[in-house]
Design a protein around this motif. Sequence first.
Motif, PDB file in Angstrom:
ATOM      1  N   UNK A 103      41.006  66.038  48.427  1.00  0.00           N
ATOM      2  CA  UNK A 103      39.909  66.135  47.460  1.00  0.00           C
ATOM      3  C   UNK A 103      40.428  66.166  46.021  1.00  0.00           C
ATOM      4  N   UNK A 104      41.542  66.868  45.801  1.00  0.00           N
ATOM      5  CA  UNK A 104      42.122  66.916  44.456  1.00  0.00           C
ATOM      6  C   UNK A 104      42.640  65.538  44.042  1.00  0.00           C
ATOM      7  N   UNK A 105      43.173  64.768  45.003  1.00  0.00           N
ATOM      8  CA  UNK A 105      43.613  63.400  44.702  1.00  0.00           C
ATOM      9  C   UNK A 105      42.431  62.541  44.267  1.00  0.00           C
ATOM     10  N   UNK A 106      41.300  62.722  44.958  1.00  0.00           N
ATOM     11  CA  UNK A 106      40.086  61.998  44.575  1.00  0.00           C
ATOM     12  C   UNK A 106      39.658  62.384  43.164  1.00  0.00           C
ATOM     13  N   UNK A 107      39.730  63.684  42.850  1.00  0.00           N
ATOM     14  CA  UNK A 107      39.362  64.150  41.515  1.00  0.00           C
ATOM     15  C   UNK A 107      40.293  63.573  40.456  1.00  0.00           C
ATOM     16  N   UNK A 108      41.599  63.476  40.760  1.00  0.00           N
ATOM     17  CA  UNK A 108      42.545  62.879  39.818  1.00  0.00           C
ATOM     18  C   UNK A 108      42.170  61.427  39.540  1.00  0.00           C
ATOM     19  N   UNK A 109      41.848  60.698  40.608  1.00  0.00           N
ATOM     20  CA  UNK A 109      41.511  59.286  40.461  1.00  0.00           C
ATOM     21  C   UNK A 109      40.231  59.043  39.700  1.00  0.00           C
ATOM     22  N   UNK A 110      39.337  60.045  39.664  1.00  0.00           N
ATOM     23  CA  UNK A 110      38.055  59.899  38.976  1.00  0.00           C
ATOM     24  C   UNK A 110      38.017  60.645  37.643  1.00  0.00           C
ATOM     25  N   UNK A 111      39.153  61.189  37.209  1.00  0.00           N
ATOM     26  CA  UNK A 111      39.188  62.039  36.012  1.00  0.00           C
ATOM     27  C   UNK A 111      38.650  61.318  34.779  1.00  0.00           C
ATOM     28  N   UNK A 112      37.692  61.938  34.072  1.00  0.00           N
ATOM     29  CA  UNK A 112      37.132  61.306  32.868  1.00  0.00           C
ATOM     30  C   UNK A 112      37.944  61.581  31.610  1.00  0.00           C
ATOM     31  N   UNK A 113      38.848  62.549  31.652  1.00  0.00           N
ATOM     32  CA  UNK A 113      39.599  62.897  30.454  1.00  0.00           C
ATOM     33  C   UNK A 113      40.890  63.588  30.811  1.00  0.00           C
ATOM     34  N   UNK A 114      41.788  63.796  29.830  1.00  0.00           N
ATOM     35  CA  UNK A 114      43.111  64.378  30.121  1.00  0.00           C
ATOM     36  C   UNK A 114      43.045  65.804  30.638  1.00  0.00           C
ATOM     37  N   UNK A 115      42.160  66.651  30.097  1.00  0.00           N
ATOM     38  CA  UNK A 115      42.082  68.035  30.561  1.00  0.00           C
ATOM     39  C   UNK A 115      41.638  68.090  32.019  1.00  0.00           C
ATOM     40  N   UNK A 188      44.085  57.617  44.106  1.00  0.00           N
ATOM     41  CA  UNK A 188      43.062  57.339  45.124  1.00  0.00           C
ATOM     42  C   UNK A 188      43.665  56.864  46.433  1.00  0.00           C
ATOM     43  N   UNK A 189      44.891  56.315  46.396  1.00  0.00           N
ATOM     44  CA  UNK A 189      45.525  55.847  47.625  1.00  0.00           C
ATOM     45  C   UNK A 189      45.789  56.990  48.594  1.00  0.00           C
ATOM     46  N   UNK A 190      45.845  58.221  48.063  1.00  0.00           N
ATOM     47  CA  UNK A 190      46.043  59.386  48.937  1.00  0.00           C
ATOM     48  C   UNK A 190      44.844  59.653  49.836  1.00  0.00           C
ATOM     49  N   UNK A 191      43.654  59.235  49.404  1.00  0.00           N
ATOM     50  CA  UNK A 191      42.433  59.627  50.117  1.00  0.00           C
ATOM     51  C   UNK A 191      42.401  59.078  51.544  1.00  0.00           C
TER      52      UNK A 191
END
Length: 481
Positions: A103-115, A188-191
């Motif tokens: 799930x965190x990998x998915x969040x990284x792939x969809x991140x809208x900003x650096x923070x 996203x490849x992790x998902x």
Amino acid sequence: MSTDQQSGATTVAPRSPALPPRTAWLVLAVVVLADLMDLIDSSIANLAGPSIRADLGGGEVTVQWVLSAYTAAFALGLVTSGRLGDLLGRRRLFLLGMTGFTLASLACGLAPGPLFLIVARTLQGLCGSVMIPQGLALVKVVFPPQHLRRALTPVGPLMGLTMVAGPILAGWLLHLNLFGGQWRPIFLINVPFGLAALLLGLRVLPRHGGEDRTARLDLPGVALLTAASALLVVPLIQGRELGWPDWTYAMMSASVVLLALFVVAQRRSAHPVITPSLFRKRGFVVGLVIVAGFYASLSAFVLVVNLLLQQGLHWTPLRTGLTLIPWALGTAVAVLLAGAFLAEKLGRATLRLGLSLTVLGLLALWWSVAHWGTGVTVWTLAPALLVTGFGSGLVFVPLVDFIIGDATPEEVGTGAGLLNAVQQFAGAIGVAALGTLFFTHTAHGSYAGAAETVFAVTAGLNLVTLLLVGLLPRHAQRAHG
């Protein structure tokens, strides 16, 4: 082979009934897949750093945080996750960690900003730290002792190959720009792989993973170690960009104090975070110091090569990844040779040879950049990268043998967790400290000059670790059985 055993107040969790060989190998496959996901994720972001910064914005420190947030969180979590496995169950924690990592990998792939990305990377590191240490314990449960070494023989070389393949895979994915996602597919490849490992794990992982039901979590020790680590990493990453205000020096000083308090508290704790008997083993203590120096320089080397080629010379990620093939090839061949016979036959001489070649390779890389400057090519860098990779590859396998080769079953979980923690945390410190050195020099000079400085420092760091090899026993010892 054993069932429930009780001796006084000590209760050992029952071992799972013997599994069919096919199921045991599937368990190993799940655990190895989890390790590969972690290794790729910790190395793949090196190459993608400039692309992430160009897309999401942020200063130079953004690249350092994207790398260090993962490795520092992973290292901090590793220290306590072995104990948590005893308390909550290794199968449960492995599956929980795999779910969170995916799930965190998915969040990284969809991140809208650096923070958002840095927070997601932190969560990814924490979930990875929950998942990884449980794997070794589960594998030890499903394989009989006489078959365990054969089962784990290919794992070391595979891990070495994966770590060096990460930047090359990143370059390829960035070049493909799948679905216009630029850098996002590298996360996203992790998902799909995480979902596959999760579904297979639910089917084959044993219910009991050798848990010690008498274990307790030393919360004060965990708090001291976590605070000491955070107080060191944060100022190292942020200090240069903010001009090294007084609070950065105060935080680093406080880190040393808290680390000293942690050592004192561990000596008095009834349930220490780290098994004290490990520190009576010379190979373990000296090996960890060598690991710290080696991985700090390795992580900084990979970061600086990528920054030099992409930001300094404006090479594409694909060209940068292809440039690293000699390094990856040298590492792969050396890891296979060390795992097959060199480490067992030559002992610490393998480490001496590997670190000597690494120093020579880094000095050759320094000379290449100093001589050709911005005129360097893939071919002029290839010999130095090949030698550096081959030397590094000779180090991985014997280091693990020296550090946990003679660990008892009671020590191996903590020992392996601490080994991984030192690797990751040293990598975070290397990226933070030497990355800061690199960016400081780029502010007052060229990228090539800054890279020369870091290559010289990493060569010196490896030379120091080479001198420490003489303190190790001549050959790694093996625990009986």
